[in-house]
Design a protein around this motif. Structure first.
Motif, short mmCIF file in Angstrom:
data_model
loop_
_atom_site.label_atom_id
_atom_site.label_comp_id
_atom_site.label_asym_id
_atom_site.label_seq_id
_atom_site.Cartn_x
_atom_site.Cartn_y
_atom_site.Cartn_z
N GLY A 196 -4.55 -4.47 4.93
CA GLY A 196 -3.57 -5.25 5.47
C GLY A 196 -2.15 -5.16 5.08
O GLY A 196 -1.28 -6.07 4.86
N THR A 197 -1.79 -3.79 4.74
CA THR A 197 -0.32 -3.60 4.46
C THR A 197 0.74 -4.08 5.50
O THR A 197 1.68 -4.63 5.12
CB THR A 197 -0.10 -1.98 3.87
N THR A 198 0.43 -3.83 6.86
CA THR A 198 1.42 -4.01 7.84
C THR A 198 1.26 -5.22 8.46
O THR A 198 1.83 -5.86 9.40
CB THR A 198 1.34 -2.71 8.60
N GLY A 199 0.03 -6.01 8.34
CA GLY A 199 -0.41 -7.30 8.99
C GLY A 199 -1.76 -7.73 8.75
O GLY A 199 -2.31 -7.46 7.71
N GLN A 232 -7.05 7.09 6.30
CA GLN A 232 -6.82 5.78 6.44
C GLN A 232 -8.35 5.32 6.37
O GLN A 232 -9.30 6.18 6.72
CB GLN A 232 -6.17 5.61 7.69
N THR A 233 -8.28 3.95 6.20
CA THR A 233 -9.61 3.04 6.34
C THR A 233 -10.22 3.83 8.20
O THR A 233 -11.45 4.26 8.01
CB THR A 233 -9.37 1.73 6.59
N GLU A 234 -9.42 3.95 8.93
CA GLU A 234 -9.62 4.30 10.28
C GLU A 234 -10.04 5.58 10.35
O GLU A 234 -11.42 6.03 11.16
CB GLU A 234 -8.76 4.32 11.11
P1 ATP Z 1 -3.18 -1.99 7.32
O1 ATP Z 1 -3.68 -0.95 8.36
O2 ATP Z 1 -3.94 -3.36 7.61
O3 ATP Z 1 -1.76 -2.37 7.61
P2 ATP Z 1 -3.27 0.11 5.50
O4 ATP Z 1 -2.91 0.99 6.47
O5 ATP Z 1 -2.37 0.12 4.00
O6 ATP Z 1 -3.31 -1.46 6.06
P3 ATP Z 1 -5.37 1.56 4.49
O7 ATP Z 1 -6.46 2.25 5.48
O8 ATP Z 1 -6.01 1.13 3.20
O9 ATP Z 1 -4.73 0.30 5.00
O10 ATP Z 1 -4.50 2.60 4.11
C1 ATP Z 1 -4.12 3.90 4.76
C2 ATP Z 1 -2.58 3.93 4.65
O11 ATP Z 1 -2.15 4.16 3.39
C3 ATP Z 1 -1.96 5.13 5.63
O12 ATP Z 1 -1.94 4.84 6.93
C4 ATP Z 1 -0.56 5.34 5.06
O13 ATP Z 1 0.29 4.62 5.36
C5 ATP Z 1 -1.09 5.29 3.39
N1 ATP Z 1 -1.31 6.29 2.78
C6 ATP Z 1 -2.69 6.83 2.49
N2 ATP Z 1 -2.75 7.93 1.76
C7 ATP Z 1 -1.43 8.37 1.75
C8 ATP Z 1 -0.77 9.35 1.13
N3 ATP Z 1 -1.34 10.58 0.32
N4 ATP Z 1 0.76 9.50 1.21
C9 ATP Z 1 1.24 8.32 2.05
N5 ATP Z 1 0.71 7.36 2.51
C10 ATP Z 1 -0.53 7.38 2.36
#
Ligand code: ATP
Ligand code: MG
Length: 584
Positions: A223-226, A365-367
């Motif tokens: 939920g970083t972006t929404g 990513q989670t995905e």
């Molecule tokens: P949401 O998709 O709900 O906004 P989120 O993207 O933070 O949340 P996660 O799937 O937990 O959810 O995090 C994946 C994201 O974290 C990646 O898309 C990237 O932006 C960041 N990330 C993960 N690992 C790294 C890394 N080693 N360097 C830079 N960014 C990273």
């Protein structure tokens, strides 16, 4: 970014692919179960929990410790692989006894307690779907996830139930079973004791033939972006967990492994449970929260071989300096990795100096369900880079044209969106209940990550920023990470988050929020010194025009700086979804 190179001596420790020729290996990688020395279910099909637990028992390794759970003052309990097999069998039988079957959702709302691991793996054995939640969530994010996920079972503690779930029960008609860990007495109507139900269940269980494409896990994004999305994952993902655990975390059978991720985040499952167990490691499980002295103590006392943590924790360790780790014997540590956010080059250089070995950044990513890009054990590290794509993964940098096509960027160091060729086993199979949102993540065969990156002439990938966070100033596109990385190199800075702020002349100007290390005063002199430092390193265009000191920065519970929130607050806009905010 950094001109330092941390050199490694080649350690050809893996019987897996030839890492010398990345692009060929990546494109032609063979995901076969047998090739990866996994087994598949005796009656056909594949099941994550079988590969993680029962296979080791069948291979004569049932006596090895699988989980070592720590309490405040030492080892609280241990489970061997055979013990874990028996407990997870009981859990699977218990689910059958209460009428919960294949494909149904079992949620957890627990800290790092042994029952979490038994719930996850027992659920997978039963062919049901496991969905973990952060135990620190408040009632509303819990309700939203239970509802969207169609939860039938929730495993939690009496305290968490009373505080966060009891009042919501009427709004969740599908949630039939609430199973309580620990003393369930007085927990109220509509709940049962997990221990009592487990005691009635047999410890032998035959895993139904789950197929590779059967839904296994439901993980909500940070939920970083929404608004968080529920990513669906399948049993075939275990192939990815195995390969990435071996290659990106350098895990070997018998290693002592510690992953500090919260169990409510995807890392807590993919690498906090599945990958290390499939490989046959011993997992260290610490119920306590971050404490620098305790953490160094655990690395020493538990003789941790491989450690996986996150930049936010590393920054907290850095903040406390080099003297503390020097008091501990960390000689056993072989490999350290980091994920979740950009790992600043300074953190890699610091760890090499203060801990005697570098952190290896990796990206996923989670995905994606598993690590996609990493600094391998045998690879030279360019501090600040995420590394290279894993075997089996084809990554590229591309731009989406106005008419919705992908234009690949071939020249080195040019930034664009990081995209991945579909088809790896742990790729998400959908966002639960959000078909349209899922479809929008793809153009043809390619998955759009939503992150911007660049690839250098040596094939290393560099994170630039989330597409949403990129700043356009005076005609330049600037990733926040590049600016933050420079601030992190200043001795006074503990944390930094950078945003773009609308400006009539420049389009946007760059503003930096800075939290200081202990012993530094947020005064005008330091403000000017930081501005001068940034101008010198970045040039006048890219350097921030404004700096604001803050005691700390807003983060998600998975430890990510929420730049969109810094921006909304700065501009006086609505804060949007803050359900995953840690330090409100
Ligand atoms: P949401 O998709 O709900 O906004 P989120 O993207 O933070 O949340 P996660 O799937 O937990 O959810 O995090 C994946 C994201 O974290 C990646 O898309 C990237 O932006 C960041 N990330 C993960 N690992 C790294 C890394 N080693 N360097 C830079 N960014 C990273
Ligand atoms: Mg995301």
């Amino acid at each position: 970014m950094a001109d330092t190179l941390i050199r490694k001596s080649a350690r050809g420790s893996l019987a897996l692919p030839n890492l010398a020729d990345y692009s060929a290996t990546c494109a032609s990688f063979n995901w076969g179960v047998e090739r990866l020395a996994l087994r598949g279910l005796p009656g056909g099909g594949i099941n994550i929990a079988f590969e993680a637990v029962d296979r080791h028992v069948q291979n004569g390794r049932g006596g090895q410790v699988a989980l070592r759970c720590l309490s405040r003052d030492g080892v609280a309990s241990e489970f061997t692989y055979a013990g874990l097999a028996a407990e997870t069998n009981r859990f699977a039988n218990m689910l059958a006894a209460i009428g919960v079957g294949r494909g149904e959702r079992v949620f957890s709302l627990l800290g790092r307690v042994p029952q979490l691991y038994v719930t996850a793996l027992g659920t997978l054995k039963a062919g049901a779907v496991f969905c973990p939640m952060f135990s620190a969530f408040g009632p509303e994010p819990i309700r939203a996830r239970l509802e969207l996920g169609g939860a039938r079972v929730l495993v939690t503690t009496p305290q968490l139930y009373q505080r966060k779930v009891a009042a919501l029960r009427e709004q969740l008609p599908k949630l039939e079973h609430v199973l309580l860990v620990g003393d369930a007495a007085g927990a109220g109507i509509g709940t049962r004791s997990l221990a009592t139900l487990m005691a009635k269940a047999s410890d032998s269980f035959e895993i139904p033939p789950t197929g590779g494409e059967d839904m296994a896990l439901l993980h909500f994004t940070s939920g970083t972006t929404g608004r968080p999305k529920g990513a669906v994952h399948v049993h075939a993902a275990v192939l990815q967990h195995y390969v990435t655990g071996r290659l990106a975390l350098d895990l070997h059978p018998g290693d002592v492994f510690w992953c500090t991720a919260d169990p409510g985040w995807v890392t807590g499952t993919s690498y906090g449970i599945i990958a290390p167990l499939v490989i046959g490691a011993t997992l260290i499980i610490d119920a306590e929260e971050f404490d620098a002295e305790r953490w160094y103590g655990i690395l020493q006392e538990q003789k941790v071989d491989v450690w996986y943590t996150a930049p936010t924790a590393i920054r907290m360790l850095m903040r406390l300096g080099d003297e503390l780790p020097a008091r501990f014997d960390l000689s056993r540590l072989r490999f350290m990795a980091s994920v979740g956010e950009p790992l600043n080059s300074e953190a890699v250089i610091w760890s090499q100096r203060a801990l005697g070995r570098p952190f290896h950044d990796n990206w996923w990513q989670t995905e994606t369900g598993g690590i996609m890009i990493a600094n391998f054990a045998a690879m030279d590290i360019k501090p600040g880079s995420m590394g290279k794509p894993l075997p089996g993964i084809e990554a590229a940098i591309a731009n989406v044209t106005r008419d919705g096509r992908l234009e690949f960027v071939d020249s080195p160091d040019e930034q664009g969106q990081l995209v991945l060729k579909s088809g790896w086993p742990s790729m998400f199979r959908g966002y639960l209940g959000e078909e349209e949102r899922y479809r929008k993540c793809f153009i043809g065969d390619w998955y759009l990550s939503g992150d911007l990156a660049r690839r250098d002439a040596d094939g290393y990938y560099w994170f630039v920023g989330r597409a949403d966070d990129v700043i356009k100033t005076s005609g330049h596109l600037i990733g926040p990470f590049e600016v933050e990385d420079v601030f992190m190199q200043h001795p006074a800075v503990a944390e930094c988050g950078v945003i773009g702020k609308p400006d009539p002349v420049a389009g946007e100007i760059i503003k930096a929020f800075v939290a200081l290390k202990p012993g530094f005063e947020p005064d005008a002199a330091l403000h000017d010194a930081l501005l001068a430092h940034a101008r010198k390193r970045l040039g006048a265009v890219v350097a921030p025009k404004e700096i604001e000191f803050a005691p700390s920065l807003p983060k998600t519970r998975s430890g990510k700086i929420m730049r969109r929130l810094l921006k909304a607050r700065e501009l006086g806009l609505p804060e949007g979804d803050t359900s995953t905010l840690e330090n409100a």
